[in-house]
Scaffold this motif. Structure first.
Motif, PDB file in Angstrom:
ATOM      1  N   ASN A  11      -7.062  -1.725 -15.204  1.00 48.24           N
ATOM      2  CA  ASN A  11      -6.687  -1.321 -14.067  1.00 48.24           C
ATOM      3  C   ASN A  11      -5.229  -1.379 -13.725  1.00 48.24           C
TER       4      ASN A  11
ATOM      5  N   ASN B  13      -2.762   1.989 -13.744  1.00 47.97           N
ATOM      6  CA  ASN B  13      -2.141   2.404 -12.532  1.00 47.97           C
ATOM      7  C   ASN B  13      -0.470   2.665 -13.161  1.00 47.97           C
TER       8      ASN B  13
ATOM      9  N   LYS C 209      -3.911   8.167  -4.328  1.00 41.32           N
ATOM     10  CA  LYS C 209      -4.159   9.642  -5.512  1.00 41.32           C
ATOM     11  C   LYS C 209      -5.171  10.417  -4.907  1.00 41.32           C
TER      12      LYS C 209
ATOM     13  N   GLY D  79      -9.560  -0.108  -8.294  1.00 42.09           N
ATOM     14  CA  GLY D  79      -9.059  -0.760  -9.188  1.00 42.09           C
ATOM     15  C   GLY D  79      -8.451  -2.026  -8.794  1.00 42.09           C
TER      16      GLY D  79
HETATM   17 MG   LIG Z   1      -5.978   2.287 -10.228  1.00 37.95          MG
END
Ligand SMILES: [Mg+2]
Ligand SMILES: Nc1ncnc2c1ncn2[C@@H]1O[C@H](COP(=O)(O)OP(=O)(O)OP(=O)(O)O)[C@@H](O)[C@H]1O
Length: 506
Positions: free
Chosen positions: A384, A388, A462, A471
């Protein structure tokens, strides 16, 4: 003297009688003596009439006064608040009927008694308000001071009460006195307390509901993420398994292939040495296939095949390592292995893209012992945070032409801090060690507002379809709750971000 006249003329009480006599005298007024007598009588009559008028006015005034007094008495008697007048020594001069209810005794029992100390006591820690009422002072013109506070009431019998007390300086029978107004607020205070309690109960219930909602959201988030990760894990595990067998055939046979090739090439060389002039067909074939090149290239070929299969084997091992989602217990885990296999899975995302160069991974790995943890879950955390970081770098590359090379720096170390013992202040502090994993990127960073909401379930900046916002919330739970660790982030817009994972070493 006046009283005498009044009595004297009380008999001349009606106007008809007076008028009758007046007419009689006028007709009989003949001599001087009679004239005098008549005028004296007239005067007396006039006085009697005047006195009568005065008496009438007085009676009317008295009547009006009685009406007025009755009105005021009615107001005071019917007032629900207790109205008391005390003299300057605090002794009760007057009390209205409402006072009887408040103190549970007759007004007669109160009159002459000291009010303060026995019946009325100042409430501890209660504010005293003072105000000035313009005019209305004892002297009539001066301003009056009003004191207002809450007091405890101790009735002669029964339960104590609380009252709001207002004291105003006044006058009673020519002396300075104090008008005391007491309003029983016991019921109001009880109602307020009950309201406060029910309010705090509601607040607690609301908090419990909020907590339940948060838990539900987290469970939902966990389920979605677990589902996502488990399907990804299953797929990865399936692919790894499928590749594993054929790769193992190749890998296992390559050693023999290498040996056989070597043997065969040695045999060819031996033939060449002992039969330098073979039949034309062999010579033609030798030239056609360029035997010298094959002899030279064959070992390289085999060794590059060995390197290739070795790499595929590593990938398969990493995929298997990553997909260990079903591991139910904590096991001693090599954290670096976990990070490396995650990087391997993300390898294609690190490669150069048309809008940005390749993302460089800088590994600054320290000496770490094996750490007791859930390997699969920790790999999720690395996945995660690293994905990211890649997203953030990609976003910043899309926005501006930055001279900075895109990088992700992974630093690991052991840190030890001295913690105070709970048992006593004098006991020496105990060293606590934890491993620290720092993952920093050169992405677009984030605002303070985003940083605060980072670990909230379903928080994402996002576009729809790209991020679920799960996440980091899942990662936070894994680190904090499953591993008693810490997950923190430092970042500022345009400056990149750094995520710090701390895992305790037990
Ligand atoms: Mg993420
Ligand atoms: N390294 C980073 N740099 C900048 N912003 C970041 C970084 N990591 C996380 N964020 C911000 O935190 C938000 C939440 O991240 P999180 O991983 O929880 O969800 P997501 O990436 O949006 O979706 P997904 O569930 O697919 O991971 C991101 O949308 C992004 O705005």
């Amino acid at each position: 003297m006046v009283m005498t006249n009044s009595h004297k003329f009380m008999s001349v009480s009606t106007s008809e009688q007076t008028q009758g006599k007046h007419l009689t005298f006028r007709r009989e007024a003949i001599g001087t003596h009679q004239m005098k007598e008549a005028s004296g009588l007239l005067n007396t009559i006039r006085q009697a009439l005047h006195w009568h008028q005065v008496q009438q006015d007085l009676r009317q005034h008295q009547h009006q006064l009685q009406l007025l007094e009755a009105r005021f008495r009615n107001v005071i008697n019917k007032n629900a608040d207790s109205i008391i007048i005390v003299n300057s020594f605090g002794l009760v001069n007057f009390a209205n009927p409402a006072t009887e209810c408040l103190f549970n005794c007759k007004v007669e029992e109160l009159v002459g008694q000291a009010l303060f100390g026995s019946f009325v006591a100042e409430k501890p820690a209660c504010e005293i308000d003072t105000a000035i009422m313009p005019g209305g002072g004892a002297t009539g013109t001066a301003d009056t001071r009003i004191v207002q506070t809450q007091v405890d009431i101790t009735p002669r019998y029964g339960d104590k009460a609380v009252a709001e007390m207002r004291v105003v300086e006044t006058e009673w029978e020519g002396e300075i006195a104090f008008l005391i107004l007491l309003r029983d607020i016991t019921a109001r205070l009880r109602a307020e307390e009950a309201l406060r309690q029910s309010e705090s109960r509601f607040r607690e219930q609301a908090q419990a509901l909020q907590q339940a909602l948060d838990n539900l959201q987290q469970t939902q988030a966990q389920l979605v993420q677990t589902e996502k990760m488990s399907s990804l894990g299953q797929m990865v595990a399936g692919v790894a398994h499928e590749i594993n067998n054929p790769v193992n055939f190749i890998y296992g046979n390559l050693a023999h292939v290498s040996q056989y090739t070597k043997d065969l090439l040695e045999l060819v060389e031996l033939y060449q040495q002992n039969y330098p002039n073979p039949v034309p067909a062999i010579q033609e074939k030798r030239q056609e296939i360029d035997v010298d090149f094959i002899i030279k290239d064959m070992p390289n070929l085999v060794s590059s095949m060995q390197v290739g299969t070795e790499r595929i084997r590593q990938i398969v091992i990493s995929l298997r390592n990553f997909s260990r989602l079903d591991q139910a217990e904590k096991k001693p885990v090599n954290i670096h292995e976990g990070i490396d296999s995650t990087l391997l899975i993300l390898h294609s995302r690190l490669k150069a893209q048309p809008e940005r160069p390749e993302i460089e991974i800088i590994k600054e790995y320290g000496e770490l012992p094996l750490v007791e943890c859930y390997a699969g879950q920790m790999n999720q955390v690395f996945m995660n945070i690293l994905s990211n970081a890649i997203d953030a770098i990609e976003e910043s590359a899309g926005r501006k032409q930055t001279a900075q090379k895109p990088q992700i720096r992974i630093h690991t170390s052991i840190e030890t801090e001295q913690r105070k013992q709970k048992t006593g202040q004098k006991d020496p502090p105990i060293p606590h060690s934890h491993i620290v994993i720092r993952i920093a990127d050169t992405g677009n960073g984030m605002t303070e507002e985003i940083r605060h909401r980072l670990f909230d379930p379903f928080f994402t900046t996002k576009p729809v379809g790209k991020g679920t916002g799960l996440g980091l919330s899942i990662s936070y739970q894994i680190v904090k709750e499953k591993h008693s660790g810490q997950l923190k982030c430092t970042s500022s817009p345009g400056e990149g971000s750094e995520f710090v994972i701390e895992l305790p070493l037990h």
